[in-house]
Design a protein around this motif. Structure first.
Motif, mmCIF file in Angstrom:
data_model
loop_
_atom_site.group_PDB
_atom_site.id
_atom_site.type_symbol
_atom_site.label_atom_id
_atom_site.label_comp_id
_atom_site.label_asym_id
_atom_site.label_seq_id
_atom_site.Cartn_x
_atom_site.Cartn_y
_atom_site.Cartn_z
ATOM 1 N N ASN A 15 -5.614 -10.557 5.909
ATOM 2 C CA ASN A 15 -4.568 -10.877 4.942
ATOM 3 C C ASN A 15 -3.541 -9.755 4.949
ATOM 4 O OD1 ASN A 15 -5.479 -8.750 3.256
ATOM 5 N ND2 ASN A 15 -6.864 -10.108 2.161
ATOM 6 N N LYS A 16 -2.481 -9.879 4.153
ATOM 7 C CA LYS A 16 -1.369 -8.934 4.229
ATOM 8 C C LYS A 16 -1.797 -7.507 3.914
ATOM 9 C CE LYS A 16 2.147 -12.386 3.129
ATOM 10 N NZ LYS A 16 3.193 -12.824 2.166
ATOM 11 N N GLY A 17 -2.587 -7.361 2.871
ATOM 12 C CA GLY A 17 -3.023 -6.021 2.495
ATOM 13 C C GLY A 17 -3.889 -5.380 3.555
ATOM 14 N N MET A 18 -4.818 -6.154 4.127
ATOM 15 C CA MET A 18 -5.697 -5.637 5.168
ATOM 16 C C MET A 18 -4.923 -5.346 6.444
ATOM 17 S SD MET A 18 -8.968 -8.136 4.576
ATOM 18 C CE MET A 18 -9.882 -7.477 5.968
ATOM 19 N N ALA A 19 -3.946 -6.210 6.770
ATOM 20 C CA ALA A 19 -3.137 -5.988 7.978
ATOM 21 C C ALA A 19 -2.363 -4.681 7.866
ATOM 22 C CB ALA A 19 -2.178 -7.162 8.191
ATOM 23 N N ALA A 20 -1.823 -4.410 6.680
ATOM 24 C CA ALA A 20 -1.091 -3.159 6.475
ATOM 25 C C ALA A 20 -2.022 -1.968 6.626
ATOM 26 C CB ALA A 20 -0.439 -3.162 5.090
ATOM 27 N N ALA A 21 -3.219 -2.065 6.033
ATOM 28 C CA ALA A 21 -4.196 -0.981 6.138
ATOM 29 C C ALA A 21 -4.646 -0.782 7.578
ATOM 30 C CB ALA A 21 -5.399 -1.276 5.238
ATOM 31 N N TYR A 22 -4.813 -1.880 8.307
ATOM 32 C CA TYR A 22 -5.227 -1.815 9.715
ATOM 33 C C TYR A 22 -4.207 -1.049 10.545
ATOM 34 C CZ TYR A 22 -6.675 -3.416 14.363
ATOM 35 O OH TYR A 22 -7.082 -3.465 15.682
ATOM 36 N N CYS A 23 -2.917 -1.241 10.219
ATOM 37 C CA CYS A 23 -1.844 -0.551 10.945
ATOM 38 C C CYS A 23 -1.587 0.849 10.391
ATOM 39 C CB CYS A 23 -0.557 -1.369 10.883
ATOM 40 S SG CYS A 23 -0.659 -2.959 11.736
ATOM 41 N N GLY A 24 -2.292 1.227 9.321
ATOM 42 C CA GLY A 24 -2.091 2.546 8.735
ATOM 43 C C GLY A 24 -0.794 2.656 7.967
ATOM 44 N N LEU A 25 -0.309 1.541 7.437
ATOM 45 C CA LEU A 25 0.970 1.516 6.733
ATOM 46 C C LEU A 25 0.785 1.038 5.298
ATOM 47 C CD1 LEU A 25 3.127 -0.231 9.488
ATOM 48 C CD2 LEU A 25 3.035 2.209 9.020
ATOM 49 N N SER A 26 1.681 1.439 4.423
ATOM 50 C CA SER A 26 1.699 0.868 3.085
ATOM 51 C C SER A 26 2.139 -0.583 3.208
ATOM 52 C CB SER A 26 2.670 1.630 2.180
ATOM 53 O OG SER A 26 4.013 1.424 2.604
ATOM 54 N N TYR A 27 1.841 -1.394 2.197
ATOM 55 C CA TYR A 27 2.213 -2.808 2.279
ATOM 56 C C TYR A 27 3.725 -2.970 2.374
ATOM 57 C CZ TYR A 27 3.028 -7.628 1.068
ATOM 58 O OH TYR A 27 3.479 -8.933 1.082
ATOM 59 N N GLU A 28 4.463 -2.180 1.584
ATOM 60 C CA GLU A 28 5.919 -2.291 1.594
ATOM 61 C C GLU A 28 6.488 -1.957 2.968
ATOM 62 O OE1 GLU A 28 8.020 -3.391 -0.737
ATOM 63 O OE2 GLU A 28 6.291 -3.930 -1.950
ATOM 64 N N LEU A 29 5.992 -0.872 3.583
ATOM 65 C CA LEU A 29 6.496 -0.466 4.899
ATOM 66 C C LEU A 29 6.079 -1.468 5.968
ATOM 67 C CD1 LEU A 29 8.128 1.735 6.276
ATOM 68 C CD2 LEU A 29 6.012 2.988 6.689
ATOM 69 N N PHE A 30 4.846 -1.981 5.863
ATOM 70 C CA PHE A 30 4.365 -2.983 6.819
ATOM 71 C C PHE A 30 5.252 -4.217 6.783
ATOM 72 C CE2 PHE A 30 1.811 -6.827 7.531
ATOM 73 C CZ PHE A 30 1.347 -6.592 8.815
ATOM 74 N N ARG A 31 5.600 -4.667 5.583
ATOM 75 C CA ARG A 31 6.428 -5.852 5.433
ATOM 76 C C ARG A 31 7.809 -5.657 6.053
ATOM 77 N NH1 ARG A 31 7.733 -8.110 -0.499
ATOM 78 N NH2 ARG A 31 8.875 -6.143 -0.527
ATOM 79 N N LYS A 32 8.330 -4.433 5.984
ATOM 80 C CA LYS A 32 9.657 -4.160 6.526
ATOM 81 C C LYS A 32 9.645 -4.029 8.051
ATOM 82 C CE LYS A 32 11.356 -1.691 2.440
ATOM 83 N NZ LYS A 32 11.801 -0.369 1.914
ATOM 84 N N LEU A 33 8.568 -3.455 8.610
ATOM 85 C CA LEU A 33 8.577 -3.078 10.021
ATOM 86 C C LEU A 33 7.884 -4.058 10.953
ATOM 87 C CD1 LEU A 33 7.775 0.746 9.704
ATOM 88 C CD2 LEU A 33 10.008 -0.305 10.044
ATOM 89 N N CYS A 34 6.843 -4.727 10.473
ATOM 90 C CA CYS A 34 6.022 -5.531 11.391
ATOM 91 C C CYS A 34 6.709 -6.844 11.764
ATOM 92 C CB CYS A 34 4.664 -5.818 10.762
ATOM 93 S SG CYS A 34 3.570 -6.732 11.875
ATOM 94 N N PRO A 35 6.903 -7.096 13.081
ATOM 95 C CA PRO A 35 7.546 -8.340 13.519
ATOM 96 C C PRO A 35 6.557 -9.490 13.714
ATOM 97 C CG PRO A 35 7.190 -6.929 15.410
ATOM 98 C CD PRO A 35 6.673 -6.167 14.203
ATOM 99 N N VAL A 36 5.265 -9.193 13.610
ATOM 100 C CA VAL A 36 4.243 -10.210 13.836
ATOM 101 C C VAL A 36 4.265 -11.227 12.701
ATOM 102 C CG1 VAL A 36 1.769 -10.642 14.091
ATOM 103 C CG2 VAL A 36 2.789 -8.582 15.095
ATOM 104 N N LYS A 37 4.291 -12.500 13.053
ATOM 105 C CA LYS A 37 4.291 -13.569 12.064
ATOM 106 C C LYS A 37 2.853 -14.017 11.793
ATOM 107 C CE LYS A 37 8.764 -13.665 12.013
ATOM 108 N NZ LYS A 37 9.505 -13.087 10.865
ATOM 109 N N PRO A 38 2.487 -14.223 10.534
ATOM 110 C CA PRO A 38 1.122 -14.664 10.228
ATOM 111 C C PRO A 38 0.924 -16.135 10.556
ATOM 112 C CG PRO A 38 2.420 -14.584 8.226
ATOM 113 C CD PRO A 38 3.294 -14.022 9.323
ATOM 114 N N ILE A 39 -0.314 -16.512 10.773
ATOM 115 C CA ILE A 39 -0.648 -17.922 10.913
ATOM 116 C C ILE A 39 -0.989 -18.442 9.524
ATOM 117 C CG2 ILE A 39 -1.455 -17.694 13.287
ATOM 118 C CD1 ILE A 39 -4.290 -17.623 12.272
ATOM 119 N N ALA A 40 -0.798 -19.741 9.299
ATOM 120 C CA ALA A 40 -1.003 -20.318 7.975
ATOM 121 C C ALA A 40 -2.194 -21.273 8.000
ATOM 122 C CB ALA A 40 0.256 -21.045 7.522
#
Length: 220
Positions: A15-40
């Protein structure tokens, strides 16, 4: 305790929170930088998941310390491809706490370190947890009094249509992902209640009187 702290391994989808943690980023920074689109998996934002494989590909594409685009006479690599033989990839340099040290100051990981005041050369996991907790507290303190976001307004609109002091299952509330949920809770506009079978997970929302008043003031 958050999922990322409790799980013994990283699952294939995050999920979004875990994905941010996996990348070592805060959720806010992950949302701004990550180009990967989630599957629904569902129509709700809560059903969105990030493939760990795609996150790995993105992170590898950012690494400027390994010869991803180099062609060797004995083991050719497609120009522009990150796929290389294991003997072509240099081991990352880690600091005292095991965190990667990257020379490029503009690298997203270094931007994240800088935002926290974290020094990967000397600091460890305890320091990271402490600094992240401090950053989250500062972020939380800055939410009250700020303008409502579009997703917050949409979630309030639906909750207000049901009315205050009524429990509503989280699946029924659209546009209320983890970030929106936390913002509304910090503002005192909603209360959350756990699931019966999984008490560590959010099962229900309830609009507060303050949240109902805010929905009227915002024209929702």
């Amino acid at each position: 305790m958050k999922d990322a702290d409790r799980l013994p391994y990283w699952p294939a989808t995050l999920n979004k929170g875990m994905a941010a943690a996996y990348c070592g980023l805060s959720y806010e920074l992950f949302r701004k930088l990550c180009p990967v689109k989630p599957i629904a998996f569902t129509d709700s934002a809560k059903g969105e998941r990030y493939l760990r494989l795609r996150l790995d590909e993105w992170l590898l594409s950012l690494d400027q310390n390994t010869p991803f685009c180099t062609t060797y006479a004995t083991n050719e690599v497609e120009p522009g491809s990150w796929k290389t033989a294991s003997n072509q990839i240099a081991e990352p340099r880690n600091g005292a706490g095991g965190y990667p040290i990257i020379d490029d100051p503009k690298h997203p990981v270094n931007v994240f370190y800088e935002s926290l005041g974290f020094d990967p050369e000397t600091m460890n996991e305890d320091d990271m947890r402490r600094l992240r907790a401090k950053a989250h507290e500062e972020w939380t303190a800055g939410i009250p009094g700020t303008k409502l976001g579009k997703r917050e307004i949409k979630a309030l609109k639906y909750l207000a249509s049901i009315g205050p002091a009524i429990k509503i299952h989280w699946r029924d509330v659209k546009d209320c992902g983890p970030d929106t949920e936390e913002r509304l809770k910090i503002r005192g506009f909603i209360e959350t209640f756990p699931q019966e079978d999984y008490p560590d997970r959010i099962g229900y929302y309830m609009l507060t009187d303050e949240g109902f008043a805010a929905s009227q003031e915002s024209g929702t």
